[in-house]
Design a protein around this motif. Structure first.
Motif, short mmCIF file in Angstrom:
data_model
loop_
_atom_site.label_atom_id
_atom_site.label_comp_id
_atom_site.label_asym_id
_atom_site.label_seq_id
_atom_site.Cartn_x
_atom_site.Cartn_y
_atom_site.Cartn_z
N VAL A 1 -1.81 -2.47 2.72
CA VAL A 1 -1.77 -1.30 1.84
C VAL A 1 -3.16 -0.93 1.37
CG1 VAL A 1 -0.95 -0.47 -0.41
CG2 VAL A 1 0.60 -1.72 1.10
N LYS A 2 -4.04 -1.92 1.25
CA LYS A 2 -5.40 -1.68 0.78
C LYS A 2 -6.36 -1.41 1.93
CE LYS A 2 -4.85 -4.66 -3.31
NZ LYS A 2 -4.97 -3.57 -4.29
N VAL A 3 -6.09 -1.95 3.10
CA VAL A 3 -7.03 -1.85 4.22
C VAL A 3 -6.80 -0.61 5.07
CG1 VAL A 3 -7.76 -2.93 6.38
CG2 VAL A 3 -7.42 -4.34 4.34
N LEU B 1 -11.08 -2.57 -6.36
CA LEU B 1 -10.61 -2.76 -7.74
C LEU B 1 -10.45 -4.23 -8.08
CD1 LEU B 1 -7.92 0.06 -7.94
CD2 LEU B 1 -10.22 0.08 -8.89
N THR B 2 -10.15 -5.04 -7.07
CA THR B 2 -9.95 -6.46 -7.32
C THR B 2 -11.26 -7.19 -7.56
OG1 THR B 2 -10.08 -7.06 -4.98
CG2 THR B 2 -7.93 -6.42 -5.82
N PRO C 1 -7.60 5.33 -3.55
CA PRO C 1 -6.69 4.74 -4.53
C PRO C 1 -5.40 5.52 -4.68
CG PRO C 1 -8.64 5.66 -5.62
CD PRO C 1 -8.92 5.63 -4.15
N LEU C 2 -5.47 6.85 -4.59
CA LEU C 2 -4.24 7.64 -4.68
C LEU C 2 -3.33 7.39 -3.47
CD1 LEU C 2 -5.37 11.12 -6.08
CD2 LEU C 2 -4.75 9.03 -7.31
N ALA C 3 -3.95 7.29 -2.29
CA ALA C 3 -3.17 7.02 -1.08
C ALA C 3 -2.53 5.63 -1.15
CB ALA C 3 -4.06 7.14 0.15
N GLU C 4 -3.28 4.67 -1.67
CA GLU C 4 -2.73 3.32 -1.82
C GLU C 4 -1.53 3.33 -2.76
OE1 GLU C 4 -3.79 -0.85 -3.99
OE2 GLU C 4 -5.48 0.26 -3.15
N ALA C 5 -1.67 4.05 -3.87
CA ALA C 5 -0.55 4.13 -4.82
C ALA C 5 0.67 4.79 -4.17
CB ALA C 5 -0.98 4.92 -6.06
N GLN C 6 0.44 5.88 -3.43
CA GLN C 6 1.53 6.58 -2.75
C GLN C 6 2.20 5.67 -1.72
OE1 GLN C 6 2.89 10.04 -2.88
NE2 GLN C 6 4.36 8.73 -1.82
N THR D 1 6.06 4.42 -1.52
CA THR D 1 6.85 4.70 -0.32
C THR D 1 7.49 3.43 0.23
OG1 THR D 1 5.40 6.55 0.27
CG2 THR D 1 6.75 5.63 2.03
N ARG D 2 6.75 2.33 0.17
CA ARG D 2 7.26 1.08 0.73
C ARG D 2 7.93 0.19 -0.32
NH1 ARG D 2 6.38 0.67 5.72
NH2 ARG D 2 7.02 -1.52 5.71
N ASN D 3 8.21 0.76 -1.48
CA ASN D 3 8.90 0.03 -2.55
C ASN D 3 8.15 -1.25 -2.95
OD1 ASN D 3 11.15 1.85 -2.73
ND2 ASN D 3 11.93 0.94 -0.84
N LEU D 4 6.83 -1.12 -3.00
CA LEU D 4 6.00 -2.24 -3.45
C LEU D 4 5.50 -1.98 -4.85
CD1 LEU D 4 3.86 -2.64 -0.18
CD2 LEU D 4 5.84 -4.01 -0.87
N GLN D 5 5.08 -3.03 -5.54
CA GLN D 5 4.54 -2.89 -6.89
C GLN D 5 3.13 -2.29 -6.81
OE1 GLN D 5 5.80 -3.60 -10.18
NE2 GLN D 5 3.96 -2.39 -10.55
N PRO D 6 2.91 -1.07 -7.29
CA PRO D 6 1.56 -0.49 -7.24
C PRO D 6 0.58 -1.29 -8.09
CG PRO D 6 3.22 1.19 -7.69
CD PRO D 6 3.89 -0.14 -7.86
N ASP D 7 -0.65 -1.26 -7.71
CA ASP D 7 -1.69 -1.96 -8.45
C ASP D 7 -2.00 -1.17 -9.73
OD1 ASP D 7 -3.94 -3.19 -9.43
OD2 ASP D 7 -5.02 -3.22 -7.53
N PRO D 8 -1.75 -1.74 -10.91
CA PRO D 8 -1.99 -1.00 -12.16
C PRO D 8 -3.46 -0.69 -12.39
CG PRO D 8 -1.49 -3.31 -12.62
CD PRO D 8 -1.21 -3.10 -11.16
N SER D 9 -4.35 -1.41 -11.69
CA SER D 9 -5.78 -1.16 -11.86
C SER D 9 -6.14 0.26 -11.50
CB SER D 9 -6.59 -2.11 -10.97
OG SER D 9 -6.32 -3.45 -11.28
#
Length: 625
Positions: free
Chosen positions: A377-379, A499-500, A527-532, A536-544
């Motif tokens: 999701v990040k890469v 962000l990490t 970061p917006l694409a990662e959140a989206q 979409t994949r029902n994963l916990q978005p990174d609050p950062s």
């Protein structure tokens, strides 16, 4: 039987009382000694032609016209092939070390031509009939066909440049080396010669010019300002102005000797030794990301190969992948050697000696089956959004990018649908910020990933992986090194990963006054694409993501209000800040739509003294309850 290759040595200013054999020994002995030290043994495999012409330049009775230009200029495809050859040689020799010249040199160059010992140079430049006699004399010593290597020292470099396009059509120049050349000086820039050198002749493999900062004749610079396609390399020949200009001082230099030897005899046995230190050890996370990026370039290349309309793009991309892969693998291997770590067999298999030319095939990058410690999701958003071959720009259609992305995600075991979701997330993020930019093949430029340089140390990535003396800092600066800002790192490390790294890196970069509004808009896409993609994949978005963007908005708002109190109402900086704030507002609205709003007033909390790191902990606490 093949005729032996010819070494044509064109000397500089010489006293007419010098015996030709003694004068020749002054450059020949140090050159042959340096060639042997470089690993060349069969020095009798080539013929030496070293014309002697001091009298011809001093006391001429017969006047001869300058021989006509015979060799045609290189066509566009030949021009590209010439650049391939010079690039390969540049890798073999290393990038130029641009030393600092001496303040007196340009003045000295303009003055020395009036001294009697250097009247030969002035006569050659100003008297076309003298030029004609000398060029005709040299041409009379050469065969009509075969292969030659030209070395020109001082005045001889001017003669060599003049001779280049007048050679017989059947005579091919395998390489030209000029040393201590005055061609970079305005005084020696004859108009007709400069026109003839606008493009490399079709009979020339490459031209390398060596100049020295202690040599007054080189006029504190190389030749590329006058002849752009020449490869300029600086060498150290000492600080004594007289000795620094001697031909012996140049040809005894290891790099100069290696260049001449390579043109005459090819690579030495030393160059061809393959590393035997490779072992069946696993690649690390850093290497895995680099290979992933190379694999994506390879898949793009494969897709282009099947398109009839993209034949030229396919040819250029295949050449570019060779350059990028050579430098990345070379950098990763050198990094292993530097830390005295065993070299994985995979790295050795994918490496190549670009110095041997572009004709050799490029090893296929290995498939990456698992990202292990890296979150796709990040890469993947960063990899699919940015140009992985920057600074090269080759048009690749969105359909081709989509097919390559599908193949890559399938290889990762993520299914082709994952690629569609990543590309859809990127499109939605881009649309949220600026609908006008939709449809671009590569969404992100170098600026969007420039933040990487700030956090490279905490993450543990090296920005200077290129081999010292082989690629040097120029490889990173050109964005071709494995992890240079705007280069491969742009496609291999997303903003989510940044962000990490801690310290609110993204917030710091977004609120940087040095960043333009357009750069801020591009930095927000990942970061917006990662959140989206997470939603979409029902994963916990990174609050950062939420907290860093909010913190950047607070900081920029404060900067805007402070400057608004003192700046002109039509201040360009204020307008730029307002555009940045608008982009951040759009980003926050987009995250709210995704449900990333923590459910309380972040701005008010932050203004009451809570940093984004404190907000993150508070948010985690809410989530755990």
């Amino acid at each position: 039987m093949t005729e032996p290759k010819i070494l044509l040595f064109l000397h500089g200013v010489r006293d007419k009382n010098d015996r030709a054999d003694v004068a020749e020994s002054r450059w020949r002995e140090p050159l042959f000694t340096a060639l042997k030290e470089a690993g060349y043994e069969n020095l009798d495999e080539f013929q030496v032609i070293a014309p002697n012409y001091p009298d011809l330049l001093r006391d001429m009775e017969e006047k001869v016209k300058v021989p006509p230009v015979i060799t045609k200029k290189a066509a566009n495809d030949n021009r590209r092939r010439y650049e391939e050859r010079i690039s390969a040689l540049e890798v073999k020799l290393g990038h130029s070390h641009l030393g600092r010249g001496k303040f007196y040199q340009e003045t000295l160059v303009k003055g020395v031509v009036n001294f009697d010992p250097l009247n030969q140079a002035k006569q050659y430049i100003e008297d076309k009939q003298t030029r004609g006699a000398l060029l005709s004399g040299i041409l009379g010593l050469l065969p009509e066909s075969g292969r030659i290597v030209i070395v020109g020292h001082s005045l001889g470099s001017v003669v060599a440049a003049d001779l280049l396009s007048r050679l017989p059509e059947g005579l091919h120049v395998d390489g030209m080396v000029t040393i201590g050349s005055p061609l970079g000086s305005q005084y020696f820039a004859t108009t007709d010669l400069k026109k003839e050198l606008k493009e490399p002749p079709a009979n020339l493999e490459w031209w390398v010019n060596f100049w020295a900062t202690g040599d007054p004749v080189t006029a504190t610079r190389g030749l590329s300002a006058s002849v752009p396609w020449v490869l300029d390399l600086a060498v150290d020949t000492g600080i004594n102005p007289l000795k620094a200009h001697l031909s012996a001082s140049f040809v005894s230099n290891p790099v100069v000797a290696k260049t001449i030897g390579y043109a005459l005899l090819g690579s030495t046995s030393k160059d061809l030794v393959m590393s035997e230190s490779s072992l069946d050890v696993p690649i690390n996370d850093q290497e895995r990301l680099a290979i992933l990026g190379l694999r994506f370039i390879f898949l793009l290349e494969q897709e282009l190969s099947t398109s009839k309309k993209a034949k030229d793009s396919y040819v250029r991309l295949s050449k570019v992948r060779k350059i990028v892969q050579s430098q990345i693998m070379g950098g990763l291997i050198e990094d292993r050697k530097k830390h005295q770590e065993p070299i994985p067999t995979e790295l050795i298999r994918m490496s190549m000696d670009l110095g041997e030319g572009f004709e050799m095939g490029t090893p296929t990058p290995d498939e990456i089956r698992n990202l292990f410690n890296h979150d796709p999701v990040k890469v993947l958003p960063g990899l699919f959004a940015s140009n992985p071959i920057a600074p090269y720009e080759i048009e690749i259609g969105n359909d081709i990018r989509k097919q390559a992305a599908k193949k890559l995600t399938k290889e990762l075991g993520l299914t082709s649908k994952y690629a569609e979701e990543v590309l859809d997330a990127l499109e939605k993020a881009e649309k949220a910020l600026d609908e006008r930019k939709l449809g671009r093949v590569w969404i992100l430029g170098a600026a969007a990933v420039g933040v990487t340089a700030v956090v490279a140390a905490p993450i543990g990535l090296g920005l200077t992986l290129a081999a010292p003396g082989l690629y040097g800092g120029a490889a990173v600066a050109s964005a071709l090194a494995a992890f240079g800002p705007g280069g491969m790192i742009g496609g291999l490390y997303s903003a989510g990963a940044l962000l990490t790294a801690g310290s609110s890196t993204l917030a710091f970069s977004l609120s940087n006054l040095g960043k333009s509004a357009e750069e801020i808009e591009e930095m927000l896409i990942l970061p917006l694409a990662e959140a989206q993609l997470s939603v979409t994949r029902n994963l916990q978005p990174d609050p950062s993501i939420w907290f860093d963007i909010v913190e950047a908005e607070i900081q920029l708002q404060r900067q805007h209000e402070h400057l608004r109190a003192f700046n002109d109402s039509k201040s360009a900086l204020l307008s730029e800040l307002e555009r940045k704030l608008k982009a951040l507002g759009k980003a926050i609205a987009f995250l709210r739509e995704l449900g990333l709003d923590p459910g309380f007033e972040d701005t008010e909390t932050a203004q009451n003294g809570n940093s984004s790191s404190q907000l993150r902990e508070l948010f985690k606490g809410f989530k755990s309850q």
